[in-house]
Design an enzyme around this catalytic site. Structure first.
Site, PDB file in Angstrom:
ATOM      1  N   SER A   1       8.679  80.078  66.926  1.00 18.66           N
ATOM      2  CA  SER A   1       8.209  81.343  67.524  1.00 18.66           C
ATOM      3  C   SER A   1       6.754  81.216  67.976  1.00 18.66           C
ATOM      4  O   SER A   1       5.856  81.837  67.388  1.00 18.66           O
ATOM      5  CB  SER A   1       8.402  82.528  66.575  1.00 18.66           C
ATOM      6  OG  SER A   1       8.160  82.224  65.221  1.00 18.66           O
TER       7      SER A   1
ATOM      8  N   GLY B   1       7.164  72.574  57.934  1.00 21.39           N
ATOM      9  CA  GLY B   1       7.770  72.801  56.618  1.00 21.39           C
ATOM     10  C   GLY B   1       8.568  74.096  56.512  1.00 21.39           C
ATOM     11  O   GLY B   1       8.999  74.474  55.420  1.00 21.39           O
ATOM     12  N   LYS B   2       8.804  74.756  57.624  1.00 19.07           N
ATOM     13  CA  LYS B   2       9.492  76.057  57.611  1.00 19.07           C
ATOM     14  C   LYS B   2      10.872  75.978  56.939  1.00 19.07           C
ATOM     15  O   LYS B   2      11.188  76.767  56.050  1.00 19.07           O
ATOM     16  CB  LYS B   2       9.668  76.592  59.054  1.00 19.07           C
ATOM     17  CG  LYS B   2       8.363  76.766  59.815  1.00 19.07           C
ATOM     18  CD  LYS B   2       8.594  77.251  61.231  1.00 19.07           C
ATOM     19  CE  LYS B   2       9.345  76.297  62.124  1.00 19.07           C
ATOM     20  NZ  LYS B   2       8.689  74.988  62.354  1.00 19.07           N
ATOM     21  N   THR B   3      11.682  75.018  57.387  1.00 18.92           N
ATOM     22  CA  THR B   3      13.052  74.910  56.869  1.00 18.92           C
ATOM     23  C   THR B   3      13.048  74.542  55.388  1.00 18.92           C
ATOM     24  O   THR B   3      13.781  75.128  54.584  1.00 18.92           O
ATOM     25  CB  THR B   3      13.825  73.832  57.666  1.00 18.92           C
ATOM     26  OG1 THR B   3      13.701  74.144  59.048  1.00 18.92           O
ATOM     27  CG2 THR B   3      15.281  73.777  57.278  1.00 18.92           C
TER      28      THR B   3
ATOM     29  N   GLY C   1       5.559  78.362  62.610  1.00 16.32           N
ATOM     30  CA  GLY C   1       4.686  77.189  62.480  1.00 16.32           C
ATOM     31  C   GLY C   1       5.209  76.072  63.369  1.00 16.32           C
ATOM     32  O   GLY C   1       6.312  76.166  63.938  1.00 16.32           O
ATOM     33  N   LEU C   2       4.431  75.018  63.466  1.00 16.58           N
ATOM     34  CA  LEU C   2       4.791  73.879  64.312  1.00 16.58           C
ATOM     35  C   LEU C   2       6.063  73.196  63.820  1.00 16.58           C
ATOM     36  O   LEU C   2       6.461  73.372  62.662  1.00 16.58           O
ATOM     37  CB  LEU C   2       3.650  72.850  64.296  1.00 16.58           C
ATOM     38  CG  LEU C   2       2.312  73.283  64.891  1.00 16.58           C
ATOM     39  CD1 LEU C   2       1.249  72.219  64.608  1.00 16.58           C
ATOM     40  CD2 LEU C   2       2.433  73.524  66.397  1.00 16.58           C
ATOM     41  N   SER C   3       6.644  72.390  64.664  1.00 12.66           N
ATOM     42  CA  SER C   3       7.769  71.562  64.247  1.00 12.66           C
ATOM     43  C   SER C   3       7.291  70.623  63.130  1.00 12.66           C
ATOM     44  O   SER C   3       6.192  70.057  63.225  1.00 12.66           O
ATOM     45  CB  SER C   3       8.259  70.749  65.448  1.00 12.66           C
ATOM     46  OG  SER C   3       9.318  69.914  65.072  1.00 12.66           O
TER      47      SER C   3
HETATM   48  P1  ADP Z   1      10.209  72.563  60.200  1.00 16.39           P
HETATM   49  O1  ADP Z   1      11.417  73.368  59.770  1.00 16.39           O
HETATM   50  O2  ADP Z   1       8.949  73.358  60.188  1.00 16.39           O
HETATM   51  O3  ADP Z   1      10.425  71.842  61.505  1.00 16.39           O
HETATM   52  P2  ADP Z   1      10.968  70.772  58.078  1.00 16.39           P
HETATM   53  O4  ADP Z   1      11.059  71.636  56.860  1.00 16.39           O
HETATM   54  O5  ADP Z   1      12.239  70.395  58.764  1.00 16.39           O
HETATM   55  O6  ADP Z   1       9.937  71.425  59.097  1.00 16.39           O
HETATM   56  O7  ADP Z   1      10.221  69.412  57.706  1.00 16.39           O
HETATM   57  C1  ADP Z   1       9.037  69.395  56.930  1.00 16.39           C
HETATM   58  C2  ADP Z   1       8.868  68.032  56.277  1.00 16.39           C
HETATM   59  O8  ADP Z   1       7.655  68.035  55.535  1.00 16.39           O
HETATM   60  C3  ADP Z   1       9.998  67.705  55.310  1.00 16.39           C
HETATM   61  O9  ADP Z   1      10.279  66.336  55.420  1.00 16.39           O
HETATM   62  C4  ADP Z   1       9.352  68.034  53.942  1.00 16.39           C
HETATM   63  O10 ADP Z   1       9.912  67.274  52.890  1.00 16.39           O
HETATM   64  C5  ADP Z   1       7.891  67.648  54.182  1.00 16.39           C
HETATM   65  N1  ADP Z   1       6.920  68.351  53.319  1.00 16.39           N
HETATM   66  C6  ADP Z   1       5.950  67.764  52.592  1.00 16.39           C
HETATM   67  N2  ADP Z   1       5.216  68.659  51.917  1.00 16.39           N
HETATM   68  C7  ADP Z   1       5.737  69.862  52.199  1.00 16.39           C
HETATM   69  C8  ADP Z   1       5.427  71.192  51.779  1.00 16.39           C
HETATM   70  N3  ADP Z   1       4.427  71.465  50.943  1.00 16.39           N
HETATM   71  N4  ADP Z   1       6.159  72.209  52.283  1.00 16.39           N
HETATM   72  C9  ADP Z   1       7.174  71.955  53.150  1.00 16.39           C
HETATM   73  N5  ADP Z   1       7.536  70.728  53.585  1.00 16.39           N
HETATM   74  C10 ADP Z   1       6.834  69.681  53.105  1.00 16.39           C
END
Ligand code: ADP
Length: 177
Positions: free
Chosen positions: A87, A18-20, A13-15
């Site tokens: 990815s 919420g992946k991490t 998914g995009l940056s």
């Molecule tokens: P990625 O790893 O995709 O770059 P991150 O997990 O680092 O994204 O960041 C996602 C952000 O979105 C975090 O600040 C998280 O708290 C917020 N967020 C809000 N709602 C959700 C959700 N339902 N699932 C995942 N993250 C969420």
């Protein structure tokens, strides 16, 4: 999880989609099980890389190939792997499906506007200011999955609900007892 089975939960998914965050929550939810779980992310791949990888297509390819080989190593040691990588190209995910045992592709589908609003690392702000180039979803492609095993819309659900969709998927597919 069936003892003879392992899997790789591949979150794309995009940056800021919420992946991490979801990967960490799934790991937490599975912590009471007897499973060995490893969360593989970009930091570990960057550390393992012999060279500094940037964001050209070639470097993104190398990054994903290295991530897949690390995931494979963990699988061989009996770990369930949760991998969180943008990815961006379909062929990246096809490599994963071809190379890994029980590859589960999870599309963390969050609209770009929502990712940009969240911007937890301030990256979108830097992109808009012209300080970062070749940013996925803005001036670099993200090819949306067409045959993911699971799709999660994080703009309508909270983190617990998103993580539980993955747990339910694993139970329904017989990978988690
Ligand atoms: P990625 O790893 O995709 O770059 P991150 O997990 O680092 O994204 O960041 C996602 C952000 O979105 C975090 O600040 C998280 O708290 C917020 N967020 C809000 N709602 C959700 C959700 N339902 N699932 C995942 N993250 C969420």
């Amino acid at each position: 999880m069936n003892k003879n089975r392992t899997c790789v939960l591949w979150l794309t998914g995009l940056s800021a989609s919420g992946k991490t965050t979801i990967a960490q929550k799934v790991k937490e939810l599975l912590s009471d099980s007897s499973l060995k779980i490893h969360h593989l992310d970009g930091d570990e791949v960057r550390t393992a890389a012999k060279e500094k990888l940037g964001f050209s297509k070639e470097d993104r390819d190398k990054n994903i190939k290295l991530a897949i080989s690390l995931a494979k190593n963990y699988q061989e040691k009996g770990y369930v792997v949760i991998a969180s990588f943008i990815s961006p190209y379909r062929y990246h995910r096809e490599w994963g499906r071809e190379s890994l045992i029980n590859y589960v592709e999870i599309f963390v589908n969050t609209p770009l506007e929502v990712c940009e609003q969240r911007d937890p690392k301030g990256l979108y702000k830097k992109v808009r200011a012209g300080d970062i180039k070749q940013f996925t979803g803005i001036d670099d492609p993200y090819e949306e999955p067409q045959n993911s095993d699971l799709e999660i819309r994080t703009d309508n659900l909270n983190v617990d609900q998103c993580a539980n969709l993955i747990i339910t998927y694993l139970k329904d597919s017989g990978m988690l007892c």
